[in-house]
Write an enzyme that holds these catalytic residues in place. Structure first.
Site, PDB file in Angstrom:
ATOM      1  N   THR A  45     -73.900  37.547  28.367  1.00 48.91           N
ATOM      2  CA  THR A  45     -72.507  37.578  27.919  1.00 48.91           C
ATOM      3  C   THR A  45     -71.804  38.854  28.363  1.00 48.91           C
ATOM      4  N   ASP A  46     -70.491  38.782  28.494  1.00 54.65           N
ATOM      5  CA  ASP A  46     -69.710  39.989  28.812  1.00 54.65           C
ATOM      6  C   ASP A  46     -69.757  41.003  27.671  1.00 54.65           C
ATOM      7  N   GLU A  47     -70.221  40.563  26.488  1.00 53.40           N
ATOM      8  CA  GLU A  47     -70.213  41.467  25.330  1.00 53.40           C
ATOM      9  C   GLU A  47     -71.252  42.579  25.456  1.00 53.40           C
TER      10      GLU A  47
ATOM     11  N   ASP B 163     -59.735  42.421   9.293  1.00 51.79           N
ATOM     12  CA  ASP B 163     -60.356  42.449  10.616  1.00 51.79           C
ATOM     13  C   ASP B 163     -61.877  42.345  10.515  1.00 51.79           C
TER      14      ASP B 163
ATOM     15  N   LEU C 247     -82.517  22.848  17.260  1.00 49.87           N
ATOM     16  CA  LEU C 247     -81.488  22.181  16.443  1.00 49.87           C
ATOM     17  C   LEU C 247     -81.180  22.994  15.187  1.00 49.87           C
TER      18      LEU C 247
ATOM     19  N   PHE D 110     -73.254  24.249  22.565  1.00 50.05           N
ATOM     20  CA  PHE D 110     -71.979  24.077  23.276  1.00 50.05           C
ATOM     21  C   PHE D 110     -72.123  24.171  24.806  1.00 50.05           C
ATOM     22  N   ILE D 111     -72.462  25.333  25.321  1.00 53.52           N
ATOM     23  CA  ILE D 111     -72.433  25.506  26.778  1.00 53.52           C
ATOM     24  C   ILE D 111     -73.586  24.745  27.437  1.00 53.52           C
TER      25      ILE D 111
ATOM     26  N   GLU E  68     -78.785  32.610  18.945  1.00 54.19           N
ATOM     27  CA  GLU E  68     -77.790  32.663  17.878  1.00 54.19           C
ATOM     28  C   GLU E  68     -76.573  33.301  18.556  1.00 54.19           C
ATOM     29  N   SER E  69     -75.396  32.680  18.416  1.00 55.20           N
ATOM     30  CA  SER E  69     -74.306  33.043  19.323  1.00 55.20           C
ATOM     31  C   SER E  69     -73.022  33.556  18.670  1.00 55.20           C
TER      32      SER E  69
ATOM     33  N   ARG F 241     -59.460  38.624  25.034  1.00 58.80           N
ATOM     34  CA  ARG F 241     -60.646  37.941  25.532  1.00 58.80           C
ATOM     35  C   ARG F 241     -60.284  37.206  26.819  1.00 58.80           C
TER      36      ARG F 241
ATOM     37  N   TYR G  21     -75.074  40.904  17.477  1.00 61.74           N
ATOM     38  CA  TYR G  21     -75.179  39.840  18.498  1.00 61.74           C
ATOM     39  C   TYR G  21     -75.280  40.437  19.896  1.00 61.74           C
TER      40      TYR G  21
ATOM     41  N   LYS H  26     -78.355  40.513  22.742  1.00 60.74           N
ATOM     42  CA  LYS H  26     -78.225  39.946  24.094  1.00 60.74           C
ATOM     43  C   LYS H  26     -78.535  41.016  25.151  1.00 60.74           C
TER      44      LYS H  26
ATOM     45  N   ILE I 112     -87.967  28.451  20.509  1.00 62.94           N
ATOM     46  CA  ILE I 112     -88.371  29.294  21.644  1.00 62.94           C
ATOM     47  C   ILE I 112     -89.313  30.422  21.214  1.00 62.94           C
TER      48      ILE I 112
HETATM   49  P1  NAD Z   1     -74.370  27.584  20.525  1.00 63.02           P
HETATM   50  O1  NAD Z   1     -74.509  28.381  19.288  1.00 63.02           O
HETATM   51  O2  NAD Z   1     -73.345  26.510  20.620  1.00 63.02           O
HETATM   52  O3  NAD Z   1     -75.768  26.887  20.873  1.00 63.02           O
HETATM   53  C1  NAD Z   1     -76.988  27.584  20.779  1.00 63.02           C
HETATM   54  C2  NAD Z   1     -78.112  26.567  20.872  1.00 63.02           C
HETATM   55  O4  NAD Z   1     -79.354  27.279  20.828  1.00 63.02           O
HETATM   56  C3  NAD Z   1     -78.131  25.560  19.726  1.00 63.02           C
HETATM   57  O5  NAD Z   1     -78.330  24.257  20.230  1.00 63.02           O
HETATM   58  C4  NAD Z   1     -79.324  26.001  18.866  1.00 63.02           C
HETATM   59  O6  NAD Z   1     -79.946  24.923  18.178  1.00 63.02           O
HETATM   60  C5  NAD Z   1     -80.238  26.609  19.928  1.00 63.02           C
HETATM   61  N1  NAD Z   1     -81.169  27.593  19.377  1.00 63.02           N
HETATM   62  C6  NAD Z   1     -80.887  28.676  18.610  1.00 63.02           C
HETATM   63  N2  NAD Z   1     -82.026  29.316  18.272  1.00 63.02           N
HETATM   64  C7  NAD Z   1     -83.043  28.631  18.872  1.00 63.02           C
HETATM   65  C8  NAD Z   1     -84.457  28.811  18.912  1.00 63.02           C
HETATM   66  N3  NAD Z   1     -85.049  29.812  18.240  1.00 63.02           N
HETATM   67  N4  NAD Z   1     -85.196  27.933  19.622  1.00 63.02           N
HETATM   68  C9  NAD Z   1     -84.601  26.898  20.295  1.00 63.02           C
HETATM   69  N5  NAD Z   1     -83.286  26.677  20.268  1.00 63.02           N
HETATM   70  C10 NAD Z   1     -82.505  27.537  19.569  1.00 63.02           C
HETATM   71  O7  NAD Z   1     -74.196  28.643  21.700  1.00 63.02           O
HETATM   72  P2  NAD Z   1     -73.338  28.581  23.041  1.00 63.02           P
HETATM   73  O8  NAD Z   1     -71.965  29.033  22.720  1.00 63.02           O
HETATM   74  O9  NAD Z   1     -73.564  27.293  23.701  1.00 63.02           O
HETATM   75  O10 NAD Z   1     -74.050  29.743  23.858  1.00 63.02           O
HETATM   76  C11 NAD Z   1     -75.154  29.459  24.718  1.00 63.02           C
HETATM   77  C12 NAD Z   1     -75.589  30.729  25.394  1.00 63.02           C
HETATM   78  O11 NAD Z   1     -74.494  31.291  26.125  1.00 63.02           O
HETATM   79  C13 NAD Z   1     -76.043  31.826  24.432  1.00 63.02           C
HETATM   80  O12 NAD Z   1     -77.134  32.496  25.020  1.00 63.02           O
HETATM   81  C14 NAD Z   1     -74.837  32.746  24.329  1.00 63.02           C
HETATM   82  O13 NAD Z   1     -75.245  34.054  24.033  1.00 63.02           O
HETATM   83  C15 NAD Z   1     -74.274  32.632  25.722  1.00 63.02           C
HETATM   84  N6  NAD Z   1     -72.829  32.869  25.860  1.00 63.02           N
HETATM   85  C16 NAD Z   1     -71.944  32.193  25.078  1.00 63.02           C
HETATM   86  C17 NAD Z   1     -70.577  32.374  25.276  1.00 63.02           C
HETATM   87  C18 NAD Z   1     -69.564  31.595  24.491  1.00 63.02           C
HETATM   88  O14 NAD Z   1     -68.348  31.809  24.668  1.00 63.02           O
HETATM   89  N7  NAD Z   1     -69.948  30.682  23.608  1.00 63.02           N
HETATM   90  C19 NAD Z   1     -70.125  33.255  26.280  1.00 63.02           C
HETATM   91  C20 NAD Z   1     -71.073  33.926  27.058  1.00 63.02           C
HETATM   92  C21 NAD Z   1     -72.415  33.713  26.849  1.00 63.02           C
HETATM   93  P1  TYD Z   2     -65.078  34.310  18.704  1.00 58.70           P
HETATM   94  O1  TYD Z   2     -64.662  32.938  19.125  1.00 58.70           O
HETATM   95  O2  TYD Z   2     -65.902  34.473  17.478  1.00 58.70           O
HETATM   96  O3  TYD Z   2     -65.804  34.960  19.983  1.00 58.70           O
HETATM   97  P2  TYD Z   2     -66.269  36.504  20.240  1.00 58.70           P
HETATM   98  O4  TYD Z   2     -66.199  37.257  18.980  1.00 58.70           O
HETATM   99  O5  TYD Z   2     -67.669  36.342  20.709  1.00 58.70           O
HETATM  100  O6  TYD Z   2     -65.340  37.004  21.290  1.00 58.70           O
HETATM  101  O7  TYD Z   2     -63.775  35.194  18.529  1.00 58.70           O
HETATM  102  C1  TYD Z   2     -62.834  35.310  19.584  1.00 58.70           C
HETATM  103  C2  TYD Z   2     -61.800  36.315  19.163  1.00 58.70           C
HETATM  104  O8  TYD Z   2     -61.055  35.778  18.052  1.00 58.70           O
HETATM  105  C3  TYD Z   2     -62.389  37.617  18.666  1.00 58.70           C
HETATM  106  O9  TYD Z   2     -61.536  38.691  19.049  1.00 58.70           O
HETATM  107  C4  TYD Z   2     -62.387  37.465  17.156  1.00 58.70           C
HETATM  108  C5  TYD Z   2     -61.170  36.615  16.898  1.00 58.70           C
HETATM  109  N1  TYD Z   2     -61.246  35.724  15.715  1.00 58.70           N
HETATM  110  C6  TYD Z   2     -60.192  35.677  14.822  1.00 58.70           C
HETATM  111  O10 TYD Z   2     -59.169  36.367  14.979  1.00 58.70           O
HETATM  112  N2  TYD Z   2     -60.280  34.838  13.747  1.00 58.70           N
HETATM  113  C7  TYD Z   2     -61.375  34.055  13.541  1.00 58.70           C
HETATM  114  O11 TYD Z   2     -61.405  33.312  12.515  1.00 58.70           O
HETATM  115  C8  TYD Z   2     -62.442  34.100  14.472  1.00 58.70           C
HETATM  116  C9  TYD Z   2     -63.678  33.256  14.281  1.00 58.70           C
HETATM  117  C10 TYD Z   2     -62.351  34.954  15.561  1.00 58.70           C
END
Ligand code: NAD
Ligand code: TYD
Length: 336
Positions: free
Chosen positions: A126-128, A273, A36, A12-13, A85-86, A215, A151, A155, A61
């Protein structure tokens, strides 16, 4: 900085970051390195295909030889590390996978960066890592880490390794700690894309618990601009929070999605929950703002743009939701 290895950018990001960088820096070469997994999708990078600045390498990786091969073949000088893994719920079901990808994988990349004498290593965190933050507090970059899920613990561990490589080996590192992103190519296991696509299909929106968790939902493009800024202007060895600094209750986010789509509030369904659910994340983003960063989207604008994208791009999410995702959905939600 010229040739960048961008790990995890079929996700995604990272894919949004690639599109941002291709548009902004015609002199850079961007090499995506991605295993992938279920979350990595080549469709996310379709718009970059054929661009001479862009290359894709499928690899893990954790596989040092594959990482070294990509670094040498493309004369890489910088790693921007998104791969992970996210998803918190997945980490509750399969925690060891997270340690392998997020901790071991990060260290393999750090070793490769150190031994290949790369110019720069930027880590996406991440902020987590700060844990659940009671109101009215906001996390600042110097605050202690209190991760509470497999998770966020993985991180946090990865960040400690990045810092250790900076101190011990002098590796030129920076870190960004982003809040929750929303926008195009967001895999529908996460709350906003799940609720949006369920609402489009008149399916229930499963709210965990009372829905009063908070959030900071930021637009993915704003996060990418923050990463770009830290990559170019950040102080080495430092970390930067990236978020709007405004939090929203999940239940309010769900109501807004229904309002945008003109769907009934009866679709909201409270389910059991998440275990160990963090009630609130909240960032102080003044350090990044001092570098010149301003988020371009309010939460409402970000949510509207996101919902619109999902309405207009069913080609992207329908195959995911009717395919492999279904097994996860049944496992995670049946017991709730
Ligand atoms: P995502 O799950 O959409 O994508 C993760 C990508 O990493 C995928 O393309 C997957 O194939 C690849 N990947 C996983 N394991 C791998 C490995 N062993 N080798 C090579 N590639 C691998 O995640 P995202 O939401 O795009 O998040 C990207 C980064 O940003 C992560 O590090 C996550 O912790 C961080 N992050 C995400 C959020 C969010 O809101 N999604 C917020 C803050 C930080
Ligand atoms: P999520 O998108 O999984 O991000 P994160 O847990 O990393 O913040 O969840 C966002 C918020 O939404 C979190 O408080 C959990 C909640 N949530 C639900 O209430 N229902 C759902 O089905 C999911 C996936 C998340």
């Amino acid at each position: 900085m010229k040739n960048l290895l961008i790990t995890g950018a079929a996700g995604f990001i990272g894919s949004n970051f690639v599109h941002h960088m291709l548009a902004k820096y015609p002199g850079y070469k961007l090499v995506v390195f991605d295993k992938l997994t279920y979350a990595g999708r080549l469709e996310n990078l379709k718009a970059a295909e054929g661009n001479p600045q862009f290359a894709f390498v499928r690899g893990d990786i954790c596989d040092r030889a594959a990482v070294d091969g990509a670094i040498r073949e493309h004369a890489i000088d910088t790693i921007v590390h998104f791969a992970a893994e996210s998803h918190v719920d997945q980490s509750i079901h399969s925690p060891l996978v997270f340690t392998e990808a997020n901790v071991t994988g990060t260290q393999v990349l750090l070793e490769a960066a150190r031994q290949n004498k790369l110019e720069r290593f930027h880590h996406i965190s991440t902020d987590e890592v700060y844990g659940a933050i009671p109101a009215p507090n906001r996390s600042k970059e110097g605050d202690a880490f209190e991760p509470r899920s497999p998770y966020s613990a993985s991180k946090a561990a990865a960040e400690h390794l990045v810092y250790a490589y900076h101190i011990t080996y002098g590796l030129a590192t920076t870190i960004t700690r982003g809040s929750n992103n929303i926008g195009p190519f967001h895999y529908p296991e996460k709350a906003v894309p799940l609720f949006t696509t369920n609402a489009i299909d008149d399916l229930p929106l499963p709210i965990y618990g009372d829905g009063k968790q908070m959030r900071d939902y930021q637009y993915v493009g704003d996060h990418c601009e923050g990463i770009d800024l830290v990559l170019h202007k950040g102080v080495l060895g430092e970390a930067y929070n990236v978020g709007t600094g405004v939090e929203t209750y999940n239940i309010d986010m769900a109501h807004k999605i229904l309002a945008i789509l003109g769907k009934p509030t009866s679709l909201i369904t409270h389910v059991a929950d998440r275990v160990g659910h963090d009630r609130r994340y909240a960032l102080d983003v003044s350090k990044l703002k001092a570098l010149g960063w301003v988020p371009r989207h309010t939460f409402d604008q970000a949510l509207e743009a996101t919902v619109k994208w999902f309405v207009e791009n069913e080609w992207w999410w329908r195959p995911i939701k009717s395919g492999e995702f279904k097994a996860w959905y049944d496992k995670n939600y049946a017991a709730r």
